[in-house]
Design a protein around this motif. Structure first.
Motif, PDB file in Angstrom:
ATOM      1  N   TRP A 160      -1.603  -2.483  -1.413  1.00 43.94           N
ATOM      2  CA  TRP A 160      -2.555  -1.686  -0.447  1.00 43.94           C
ATOM      3  C   TRP A 160      -2.428  -0.220  -0.654  1.00 43.94           C
ATOM      4  CZ3 TRP A 160      -0.424  -0.002   5.319  1.00 43.94           C
ATOM      5  CH2 TRP A 160      -1.425   0.443   5.636  1.00 43.94           C
ATOM      6  N   GLN A 161      -3.674   0.168  -0.994  1.00 45.04           N
ATOM      7  CA  GLN A 161      -3.945   1.652  -1.231  1.00 45.04           C
ATOM      8  C   GLN A 161      -4.575   2.588  -0.397  1.00 45.04           C
ATOM      9  OE1 GLN A 161      -5.739   1.716  -5.349  1.00 45.04           O
ATOM     10  NE2 GLN A 161      -4.164   0.736  -6.254  1.00 45.04           N
ATOM     11  N   MET A 162      -3.867   3.491   0.333  1.00 42.80           N
ATOM     12  CA  MET A 162      -4.792   4.083   1.282  1.00 42.80           C
ATOM     13  C   MET A 162      -5.502   5.345   1.044  1.00 42.80           C
ATOM     14  SD  MET A 162      -1.617   3.708   4.354  1.00 42.80           S
ATOM     15  CE  MET A 162      -2.576   4.888   5.526  1.00 42.80           C
ATOM     16  N   GLU A 177      -7.399  -7.318  -6.524  1.00 41.31           N
ATOM     17  CA  GLU A 177      -7.534  -7.793  -5.166  1.00 41.31           C
ATOM     18  C   GLU A 177      -6.947  -9.278  -5.054  1.00 41.31           C
ATOM     19  OE1 GLU A 177     -10.941  -6.735  -2.516  1.00 41.31           O
ATOM     20  OE2 GLU A 177     -11.962  -7.321  -4.162  1.00 41.31           O
ATOM     21  N   LEU A 178      -6.677  -9.563  -4.079  1.00 41.40           N
ATOM     22  CA  LEU A 178      -6.307 -10.975  -3.698  1.00 41.40           C
ATOM     23  C   LEU A 178      -7.027 -12.095  -4.167  1.00 41.40           C
ATOM     24  CD1 LEU A 178      -4.022 -12.958  -2.131  1.00 41.40           C
ATOM     25  CD2 LEU A 178      -5.720 -12.786  -0.288  1.00 41.40           C
ATOM     26  N   LYS A 179      -6.399 -12.971  -4.867  1.00 40.80           N
ATOM     27  CA  LYS A 179      -7.399 -14.276  -5.363  1.00 40.80           C
ATOM     28  C   LYS A 179      -7.076 -15.345  -4.489  1.00 40.80           C
ATOM     29  CE  LYS A 179      -8.179 -12.729 -10.377  1.00 40.80           C
ATOM     30  NZ  LYS A 179      -7.469 -11.206  -9.958  1.00 40.80           N
ATOM     31  N   TRP A 229      -5.225  -6.875   4.661  1.00 44.88           N
ATOM     32  CA  TRP A 229      -4.265  -8.257   4.927  1.00 44.88           C
ATOM     33  C   TRP A 229      -5.282  -9.282   4.404  1.00 44.88           C
ATOM     34  CZ3 TRP A 229      -3.183  -6.518  10.684  1.00 44.88           C
ATOM     35  CH2 TRP A 229      -2.184  -5.472  10.510  1.00 44.88           C
ATOM     36  N   GLY A 230      -5.050 -10.038   3.550  1.00 43.00           N
ATOM     37  CA  GLY A 230      -6.057 -11.046   3.076  1.00 43.00           C
ATOM     38  C   GLY A 230      -7.148 -10.811   2.323  1.00 43.00           C
ATOM     39  N   GLY A 271      -8.587   0.880   7.135  1.00 42.27           N
ATOM     40  CA  GLY A 271      -7.402   1.559   6.342  1.00 42.27           C
ATOM     41  C   GLY A 271      -7.208   1.172   5.001  1.00 42.27           C
ATOM     42  N   GLY A 272      -7.982   0.845   4.258  1.00 42.60           N
ATOM     43  CA  GLY A 272      -7.852   0.480   2.742  1.00 42.60           C
ATOM     44  C   GLY A 272      -7.886  -1.162   2.541  1.00 42.60           C
ATOM     45  N   ASN A 273      -8.028  -1.741   1.519  1.00 45.90           N
ATOM     46  CA  ASN A 273      -8.355  -0.917   0.372  1.00 45.90           C
ATOM     47  C   ASN A 273      -9.821  -0.694   0.290  1.00 45.90           C
ATOM     48  OD1 ASN A 273      -5.584  -1.570  -0.883  1.00 45.90           O
ATOM     49  ND2 ASN A 273      -6.236  -3.597  -1.339  1.00 45.90           N
TER      50      ASN A 273
END
Length: 603
Positions: free
Chosen positions: A401-403, A411-413, A449-450, A475-477
């Motif tokens: 998570w980068q703010m 990213e999530l896969k 989140w997800g 809030g990011g990313n």
């Protein structure tokens, strides 16, 4: 004599119903918990944006059983549960955990009113978390996955010709052990994560319809052209079938139009009255479906003439607009949890209460945080005049998570199954809420989140509903897509990143904590981002942050969200206690600074 016997029998029946149910556990409760009538639970029509005259509520006491996964329908059930309260809630009368090793079974009987003869019978579920299988008279009629959008089945072919009908529902919910959207539910609640919600948590109901009937009415206002587009989805119709739309301003009919059932239509609204937060005017609609010149179906609906957009102001800052005017959108993070009902408000009055207080506190917006409410909540917002940012409930975790910079990581896969599930439920949520004018912004992701395929998901969201703004990642990313750059900072406001091409907003800040004895969900583990001892200290800090925010509006912020409406479980940073019995701030002072913030961009 016969009348006396009937009254005695009725009183014994009602008495036994009440005796079989009471709230479970010893947690705090709202005042509305005391008003629940097990024979008349949430009796209001559940879909007010498309209302028919005839329906039947199936809320009330059902049988329930918790059995191991893979078990057949139980021969004996464990007891009674009050629907539509989740089995983990106090108001269910059960308050038991289910877990991913077990399945939750429901059973009840119902009768079909005799005047529904020759009609199709639809079985509606407002919300069931998560995977549900439904049987009518021992015939499986459907399966549904998704905890946040309503669904229905035509059960006509499976009904007995008369007498009792048997309804069985089986639910499996892995909570955070699955990939599905789940909001803040976890199997081990702590901090900002809360109790699981398993099973039926919104109204279950029956509705009679004709063979040819309306499935939904979709409205899109265009204030620049003084028109509203109306589109129907129908069942059983052909090109020769027509629909008629009548538009009412109060009791005055201002337009009547007809179109083929397969066509959308634009209706001119002369001298349109615009919907805004000070004057939330709603036009009424009567939509009739005609076949061979006869009305075969009719629904009542409503719409509003309003527009949301962005525009660069004279200082070069991209501002959010309502009806072509700059408006600073300011409101609380609203999680929609209840100490007694968890996801489900005890009564419709309770459901409306938080919105009423939000308006009274001087806000003009609500961010509905990683939860979708029952349809009536959005109608209350439409009627009261509050802007809504609608989050997609999250599910899963991203690798990072980068703010404070634009995202440059991985990213999530998701698996193909997980991705398909997300897309299907997000589309279902958008379809469900499309015609509610209070919703002005879609938020597909929160705090990574997800979060996955951000650019693709945001571009699809924007294309699917170009009439609203899209806040891509609260809030990011951060990616340079959508209509906003959304920053989070606790506890005070801070503008640490700025986007000259989109609106820059403060999607979360605040979290001022105050723990009040006798109003705590947990007495030993309460927290806020900062803690104070009394209402005056909380208000002083709130006003201090408000003044800081005013300075940052001039510097570039175009909206802000304060955390939060109420305490939730172990979080004590609400404007109200979790049981809604105590307002934790000095209302007059908070209203004054809030109104100054909301009016900060007025000419």
């Amino acid at each position: 004599m016969k009348k006396t016997i009937l009254l005695i029998a009725l009183s014994l029946f009602l008495g036994s119903s009440f005796a079989q149910w009471s709230p479970a556990g010893d947690k705090i409760k709202t005042k509305w918990a005391e008003e629940i009538d097990v024979n008349n639970v949430l009796p209001e029509y559940p879909r007010p944006i498309m209302e028919r005259a005839d329906w039947k509520n199936l809320n009330g006491l059902w049988e329930y059983a918790i059995k191991k996964v893979g078990t057949s329908e139980p021969a004996n059930f464990d007891g009674q549960i009050l629907v539509p309260f989740a089995v983990e809630s106090s108001l269910s009368g059960v308050q038991k955990r289910v877990g991913d090793d077990n399945e939750l079974w429901y059973k009840r009987s119902f009768t079909v009113p005799s005047n529904w003869k020759n009609k199709k019978v639809l079985l509606h579920f407002g919300g069931v978390d998560w995977r549900s299988d439904i049987w009518v008279n021992d015939v499986k009629v459907g399966t549904h996955e998704g905890g946040y959008a309503p669904f229905s089945f035509d059960v006509t072919p499976f009904l007995n010709k008369s007498g009792d009908q048997k309804l069985v529902v089986k639910v499996w919910d892995p909570t955070d052990r699955g990939y599905q959207p789940r909001g803040k539910q976890v199997n081990r609640p702590e901090g900002i994560w809360y109790t699981p919600v398993t099973g039926i948590w919104q109204t279950v109901w029956l509705e009679p319809v004709a063979e040819k009937h309306i499935e939904f009415v979709r409205t899109t206002a265009n204030i620049d052209r003084n028109s509203v587009a109306v589109e129907l989805q129908t069942s059983g119709t052909n090109y020769a079938d027509l629909y008629q739309v009548e538009v009412f301003d109060g009791n005055t009919k201002i337009a009547t139009v007809k179109a083929s059932a397969k066509q959308s239509i634009d209706i001119v609204i002369p001298d349109a009255k615009l919907w805004d937060t000070d004057s939330p005017f709603l036009y009424d609609l009567k939509v009739s479906l005609l076949s061979n010149g006869k009305v075969v179906d009719q629904v009542d609906s409503y719409f509003a003439m309003r527009k949301v957009s962005t525009r660069r102001d004279k200082h070069g800052i991209v501002r959010l607009q309502l009806n072509n005017k700059d408006v600073f959108q300011f409101g609380p993070l609203d999680q929609g949890w209840w100490p007694d009902g968890l996801y489900t408000a005890p009564t419709d009055e309770a459901l409306k209460y938080d919105i009423v207080k939000t308006k009274e506190f001087g806000y003009n917006m609500i961010r509905k945080h990683v939860k979708v409410e029952p349809a009536r909540w959005y109608t209350h917002c439409d009627q009261l005049g509050i802007l809504v940012w609608q989050d997609m409930p999250n599910g899963g975790h991203s690798p990072q998570w980068q703010m404070r910079k634009y995202f440059d990581g991985t990213e999530l896969k998701r698996s193909a199954e997980s991705e398909a599930n997300y897309r299907a439920e997000w589309k279902a949520i958008m379809d469900f809420l499309y015609s509610n004018p209070s919703i002005v912004c879609w938020v597909p992701f929160n705090e990574a989140w997800g979060q996955f395929k951000t650019q693709e998901i945001v571009e699809w969201t924007k294309a699917y509903d170009p009439s609203r703004l899209v806040n891509p990642a609260s809030g990011g990313n951060h990616y340079p897509v959508g209509d906003m750059l959304d920053l989070h900072n606790y506890p005070h406001p801070e503008l640490y990143l700025y986007d000259a091409q989109r609106a820059t907003v403060l999607g979360e800040y605040g979290g001022i904590g105050l723990a009040l004895e006798d109003h705590l969900w947990a007495t030993d583990r309460n927290w806020g981002y900062v803690q104070f001892k009394n209402k005056k200290e909380v208000t002083n800090e709130y006003v201090k942050y408000g003044k800081q925010l005013l300075d940052l509006i001039n510097a570039g912020f175009s909206a802000a969200v304060y955390t939060q409406t109420t305490d939730v479980e172990g979080e004590v940073n609400g404007l109200m206690t979790y049981d809604r019995k105590v307002i934790k701030i000095e209302e007059d002072r908070v209203r004054q600074i809030n109104q100054e913030i909301c009016n900060s961009l007025n000419d």
